[in-house]
Design an enzyme around this catalytic site. Structure first.
Site, short mmCIF file in Angstrom:
data_model
loop_
_atom_site.label_atom_id
_atom_site.label_comp_id
_atom_site.label_asym_id
_atom_site.label_seq_id
_atom_site.Cartn_x
_atom_site.Cartn_y
_atom_site.Cartn_z
CB ALA A 158 -0.91 -0.01 1.22
CE LYS A 159 3.56 6.17 -4.68
NZ LYS A 159 4.95 5.71 -4.52
CB CYS A 160 0.38 4.12 3.52
SG CYS A 160 -0.24 5.02 4.96
CE1 TYR A 164 7.52 6.82 -0.88
CE2 TYR A 164 5.51 5.88 0.01
CZ TYR A 164 6.44 5.97 -1.00
OH TYR A 164 6.30 5.18 -2.12
#
Length: 315
Positions: A158-160, A164
């Site tokens: 999941a690009k949460c 980052y």
């Protein structure tokens, strides 16, 4: 990267001026990282502006939201149309595109389900992430002291936005120590990825890349590079890779929406191969740039034209 501060941003179905695209300081996302996002590119092709793999980016955005139990008010097709309209209304020929879905203002407990789901799309003009010299001769990178996320802690697929924070630590450490970028290992000590890039290695003509289980993002440019490599006749293997493969590889390169295809010339001050862009990296890089420029056939239907009605341009 400097933001322009002008233009239009799509927010929850309407366009607002850049300066008015605000959220409340008590929005859940600010305090707990409860948001997901995408990074896509619109390229200036010989046939006009076109977004690279738009459907796949929107699909991953919605899948990331699904993992975090966020249900936006917009369908996949509505978001595809909104991206294209955002590029059109800003009159961009090429740009970077950042769709986001996040939990907004309601309460500040960790439990997030009562917070409204907000959606926005930002686009701005942004050139190459690294210099032309880096694209031709490669980057100097280091293995970070920070590992990638452990399985069953935060979902790497999941690009949460929360993921980052880890990426920031990797990137800051590398830059402050004089490197262009950092490389992370997974919790088992095997190769994972860069701070915001997938990674490929070449040895004896075979291309290797860490599997999804090594805490890597299921990258869209990663998939594109693998497809291009196979089209060019190269063997591609997804497998667990020990750290020392970085030092004995003939070529190493990053891929990603921002970095596109960028070679690596040293890892931990150890020269990779001949210390410059290798022939397989160069071949993949060249074909990728030809496709996004529209000078090579788009055989995989990766480009969605911006200037046609969305219903005709989307796939």
């Amino acid at each position: 990267m400097a933001f322009p501060g002008t233009g239009k941003i799509w927010m929850n179905g309407t366009f607002v001026d850049w300066k008015d695209a605000n959220i409340h300081i008590a929005s859940h996302v600010i305090h707990y990282g409860s948001g997901v996002f995408e990074g896509a590119r619109c390229y200036k092709t010989v046939n006009g502006p076109a977004v690279f793999r738009l459907d796949e980016h929107v699909r991953r955005l919605l899948e990331s939201a699904k993992v975090y139990r966020m249900d936006p008010a917009f369908t996949r097709q509505q978001l595809v149309d909104a991206v294209l309209e955002t590029v059109r209304i800003n009159k961009f020929e090429s740009c970077y595109i950042r769709p986001l879905i996040w939990r907004g203002y309601d309460s500040l407990g960790v439990y997030a389900m009562t917070c409204p789901i907000e959606t926005a799309i930002i686009a701005w003009e942004w050139g190459a992430y690294f210099s032309q010299d880096a694209l031709e001769n490669g980057l100097d990178v280091k293995v970070s002291t920070w590992n990638r996320l452990a399985p069953n802690t935060l979902p790497a697929m999941a690009k949460c936005v929360a993921n980052y924070a880890n990426s920031q630590l990797i990137a800051m450490e590398a830059r402050l120590e004089g490197y262009a970028e950092g490389l992370a290992l997974d919790v088992q000590g095997n190769i994972s990825e860069g701070s915001g890039q997938n990674l490929f290695l070449v040895r004896d003509g075979v291309i290797y890349t860490p599997p999804i289980g090594s805490s890597v993002l299921w990258g869209i440019t990663r998939d594109s590079a693998m497809t291009i490599a196979k089209d060019l006749g190269y063997e591609v293997r997804e497998q667990v890779l020990p750290r020392e493969m970085l030092y004995v590889a003939d070529e190493v390169f990053f891929v990603g929406t921002a970095v596109e295809v960028t070679p690596i010339r040293t890892v931990d001050r150890i020269t990779v191969g001949a210390g410059t862009r290798g022939p397989i990296t160069a071949a993949i890089q060249q074909r990728f740039m030809e496709i996004v420029a529209g000078t090579a056939p788009d055989t995989h239907h990766w480009l969605t034209p911006v200037t046609v009605p969305a219903a005709a341009g989307a796939r």
